[in-house]
Design a protein around this motif. Structure first.
Motif, mmCIF file in Angstrom:
data_model
loop_
_atom_site.group_PDB
_atom_site.id
_atom_site.type_symbol
_atom_site.label_atom_id
_atom_site.label_comp_id
_atom_site.label_asym_id
_atom_site.label_seq_id
_atom_site.Cartn_x
_atom_site.Cartn_y
_atom_site.Cartn_z
ATOM 1 N N SER A 167 -45.288 27.795 -86.113
ATOM 2 C CA SER A 167 -45.695 26.791 -86.192
ATOM 3 C C SER A 167 -47.103 27.027 -86.845
ATOM 4 O O SER A 167 -47.454 28.032 -87.369
ATOM 5 C CB SER A 167 -46.212 26.682 -84.527
ATOM 6 O OG SER A 167 -47.126 27.546 -84.065
ATOM 7 N N GLN A 203 -66.424 24.428 -78.635
ATOM 8 C CA GLN A 203 -65.461 24.345 -77.541
ATOM 9 C C GLN A 203 -66.087 24.470 -76.229
ATOM 10 O O GLN A 203 -67.085 25.465 -76.068
ATOM 11 C CB GLN A 203 -64.419 25.467 -77.698
ATOM 12 C CG GLN A 203 -63.518 25.584 -78.707
ATOM 13 C CD GLN A 203 -62.770 23.962 -79.256
ATOM 14 O OE1 GLN A 203 -62.042 23.716 -78.585
ATOM 15 N NE2 GLN A 203 -63.176 23.645 -80.232
ATOM 16 N N ARG A 208 -56.614 30.655 -78.506
ATOM 17 C CA ARG A 208 -56.777 29.406 -78.781
ATOM 18 C C ARG A 208 -55.971 28.806 -79.767
ATOM 19 O O ARG A 208 -55.452 27.712 -79.721
ATOM 20 C CB ARG A 208 -58.232 28.922 -79.104
ATOM 21 C CG ARG A 208 -59.044 29.141 -77.819
ATOM 22 C CD ARG A 208 -60.514 28.981 -78.220
ATOM 23 N NE ARG A 208 -61.311 29.618 -77.269
ATOM 24 C CZ ARG A 208 -61.867 28.693 -76.159
ATOM 25 N NH1 ARG A 208 -61.648 27.375 -76.088
ATOM 26 N NH2 ARG A 208 -62.830 29.172 -75.180
ATOM 27 N N CYS A 216 -52.533 27.114 -79.519
ATOM 28 C CA CYS A 216 -52.554 25.730 -79.181
ATOM 29 C C CYS A 216 -52.552 25.197 -80.358
ATOM 30 O O CYS A 216 -53.357 25.285 -81.254
ATOM 31 C CB CYS A 216 -53.511 25.135 -78.362
ATOM 32 S SG CYS A 216 -53.643 23.311 -78.219
ATOM 33 N N ASP A 217 -51.457 24.599 -80.816
ATOM 34 C CA ASP A 217 -51.187 23.602 -82.352
ATOM 35 C C ASP A 217 -52.264 22.580 -82.300
ATOM 36 O O ASP A 217 -52.711 22.622 -83.389
ATOM 37 C CB ASP A 217 -49.768 23.016 -82.388
ATOM 38 C CG ASP A 217 -48.723 24.254 -82.671
ATOM 39 O OD1 ASP A 217 -49.149 25.257 -83.241
ATOM 40 O OD2 ASP A 217 -47.473 24.028 -82.842
ATOM 41 N N ASP A 218 -52.919 22.039 -81.425
ATOM 42 C CA ASP A 218 -53.688 21.087 -81.510
ATOM 43 C C ASP A 218 -55.023 21.437 -82.026
ATOM 44 O O ASP A 218 -55.683 21.226 -82.586
ATOM 45 C CB ASP A 218 -54.192 20.266 -80.070
ATOM 46 C CG ASP A 218 -52.734 19.214 -79.734
ATOM 47 O OD1 ASP A 218 -52.117 18.828 -80.664
ATOM 48 O OD2 ASP A 218 -52.690 18.932 -78.737
ATOM 49 N N PHE A 219 -55.358 22.800 -81.279
ATOM 50 C CA PHE A 219 -56.651 23.434 -81.666
ATOM 51 C C PHE A 219 -56.690 24.050 -83.075
ATOM 52 O O PHE A 219 -57.626 23.732 -83.889
ATOM 53 C CB PHE A 219 -57.059 24.665 -80.729
ATOM 54 C CG PHE A 219 -58.041 25.828 -81.146
ATOM 55 C CD1 PHE A 219 -59.168 25.332 -80.545
ATOM 56 C CD2 PHE A 219 -58.063 26.691 -82.091
ATOM 57 C CE1 PHE A 219 -60.500 26.157 -81.204
ATOM 58 C CE2 PHE A 219 -58.998 27.320 -82.281
ATOM 59 C CZ PHE A 219 -60.131 27.252 -81.877
ATOM 60 N N THR A 272 -54.799 22.390 -85.460
ATOM 61 C CA THR A 272 -54.932 21.582 -86.317
ATOM 62 C C THR A 272 -56.101 20.908 -86.491
ATOM 63 O O THR A 272 -56.831 20.492 -87.617
ATOM 64 C CB THR A 272 -53.737 20.187 -85.874
ATOM 65 O OG1 THR A 272 -52.518 20.901 -85.831
ATOM 66 C CG2 THR A 272 -53.911 19.106 -86.933
ATOM 67 N N GLN A 273 -56.959 20.729 -85.409
ATOM 68 C CA GLN A 273 -58.179 20.143 -85.288
ATOM 69 C C GLN A 273 -59.250 21.006 -86.294
ATOM 70 O O GLN A 273 -60.357 20.632 -86.822
ATOM 71 C CB GLN A 273 -58.866 19.957 -84.097
ATOM 72 C CG GLN A 273 -57.936 18.912 -83.423
ATOM 73 C CD GLN A 273 -58.289 19.095 -81.812
ATOM 74 O OE1 GLN A 273 -59.185 19.829 -81.380
ATOM 75 N NE2 GLN A 273 -57.611 18.149 -81.129
#
Length: 426
Positions: A9, A67, A122, A125-128, A130-131
């Motif tokens: 991922s 964060q 962290r 988490c793909d959202d972290f 990507t951001q």
């Protein structure tokens, strides 16, 4: 990208890249004692301990501190290990970094472990991921730059010891015979320069633009110790007609009579390497020369240094005409994997690798260049003054940290990096 990497991922790919980079930094520091890691041998160099902490500070400052649930390791580190980011806050003076005896090495290692645990967790988490992908890529490449500095700064530090201590007792790379010199012909006309497309690049490599180049020839081989020794023996350091005015003043002021790390013993030139003091090998590329020395040698040889644009155009031509794999060239990660000394012993198959090559181009922004907004914009743009561009990477560079558009830059008197010479002719 390998099939294994493609199956990961986005977060897993970034985490693997992050951890591999951090691991290689630790590998570079491993042969050094705690005492070695604290010494600052000159203003331009930093202690290994500072590099270890500063690269960690970068990830903590630009990613983790954004964060809401992150707890910083030590608030004092924001002052001690900020390099030059004025928009972040005050910095401890660069020339006094060797006086930071505390925190000690153990606490710096604890700091690295703390940030690595937080980043690794962290990045699950793909959202972290990507951001923060862009900042992560900058941070990884930033750490790779400091890996190179760790090697060159440690070499300078060890060279100050009169016993010529060894960083790692590795053999030298002698696997590939020297190629015959030839010249790459760069035709007169318009050439596209700069980065475009996918893949990481620094802001100073863009925007891609067309520039007109006069026809020129670029040597396929680097200038060797033997060739430079002829310059020395011909009184090159004693003949002002070859030198720029500032260069000649530097030669006189600093008593230069040979490249950095060359010393005479028993009537013979030796050079200090990361594997200790060895006789100067005439077939190895000359290294640890300043822009002033590179320019003076070129004048003595009846040639000149290329512009950075001619260099990049020649590199494009070389890449189209041969199957060059950077993973086979003398870069830091390749040499360490082979347990070889990090020192240039041959010209690479293409134009990249071996030594950073001085160009005669002043470091400035490309047409239309604008530094990024915020603190990250301080990374490159504000140094576009009184510097010359170098191209190609060196034995201290990692093979996945170089490309034909990469622009390094140093002031003309600098020579503690693995800097060398590739000639051009009209």
């Amino acid at each position: 990208m390998s099939s294994t990497a493609a199956a990961l991922s986005p977060g897993e790919q970034l985490r693997a890249s992050y951890l591999a980079t951090r691991s290689f930094t630790d590998q570079i520091a491993q042969p050094l004692s705690a005492e070695d890691c604290t010494v600052q041998s000159m203003d331009d160099a930093s202690p290994t301990k500072w590099h270890l902490a500063h690269t960690t500070w970068f990830f903590e400052t630009f990613i983790l501190r954004t964060q809401s649930d992150y707890r910083e390791f030590d608030p004092e580190f924001n002052f001690l290990f900020n390099s030059y980011y004025n928009s972040i806050g005050r910095q401890y003076p660069r020339s006094r970094r060797g006086l930071i005896s505390r925190p000690g090495m153990q606490q710096v290692e604890d700091y690295r472990n703390h940030v690595d645990r937080e980043m690794s967790r962290r990045l699950g988490c793909d959202d972290f991921a990507t951001q923060n992908a862009e900042l992560l890529q900058i941070g990884i490449n930033h750490e790779q730059q400091h890996q190179e500095l760790m090697l060159t700064d440690a070499k300078h530090m060890l060279s100050c010891n009169p016993t010529w201590p060894i960083y790692r007792d590795d053999p030298f790379d002698r696997a590939v015979a020297e190629r015959a010199e030839r010249w790459i012909e760069v035709p007169d006309g318009m050439h596209d320069i700069g980065h475009e497309g996918d893949g990481f690049a620094y802001d100073n490599e863009s925007p891609r633009h067309a520039t007109h180049l006069h026809a020129t020839s670029i040597a396929t081989t680097l200038v060797t110790n033997g060739e430079f020794l002829e310059f020395v023996q011909d009184g090159g350091y004693e003949r002002p007609e070859f030198w720029l005015s500032m260069g000649w003043a530097t030669v006189q002021q600093d008593n230069w009579d040979a490249p950095l790390y060359w010393v005479q013993q028993d009537g013979r030139w030796h050079q200090f390497t990361l594997a200790g003091l060895v006789p100067v090998d005439p077939d190895w590329p000359v290294t640890h020369v300043s822009y002033f020395e590179a320019d003076a040698f070129a004048r003595w040889a009846g040639k000149r240094l290329p512009t950075e644009f001619q260099w990049e155009a020649a590199c494009q031509i070389a890449n189209r005409s041969s199957d060059v794999s950077l993973e086979q060239e003398p870069f830091a990660d390749v040499l360490m994997k082979q347990n070889k000394c990090i020192h240039p012993t041959r010209s690479p198959a293409g134009l990249m690798g071996g030594v950073w090559q001085w160009t005669c181009s002043s470091y400035a922004g490309y047409p239309g260049y604008r530094p990024p907004a915020g603190a990250v914009g301080e990374y490159n743009g504000k140094f576009m003054c009184n510097q010359y561009v170098l191209r190609g990477g060196s034995v201290a560079t990692s093979s996945n940290h170089i490309r034909d558009t990469y622009r390094n830059f140093f002031p003309p008197e600098a020579r503690w990096q693995f800097t060398g010479i590739r000639l051009a002719d009209d």
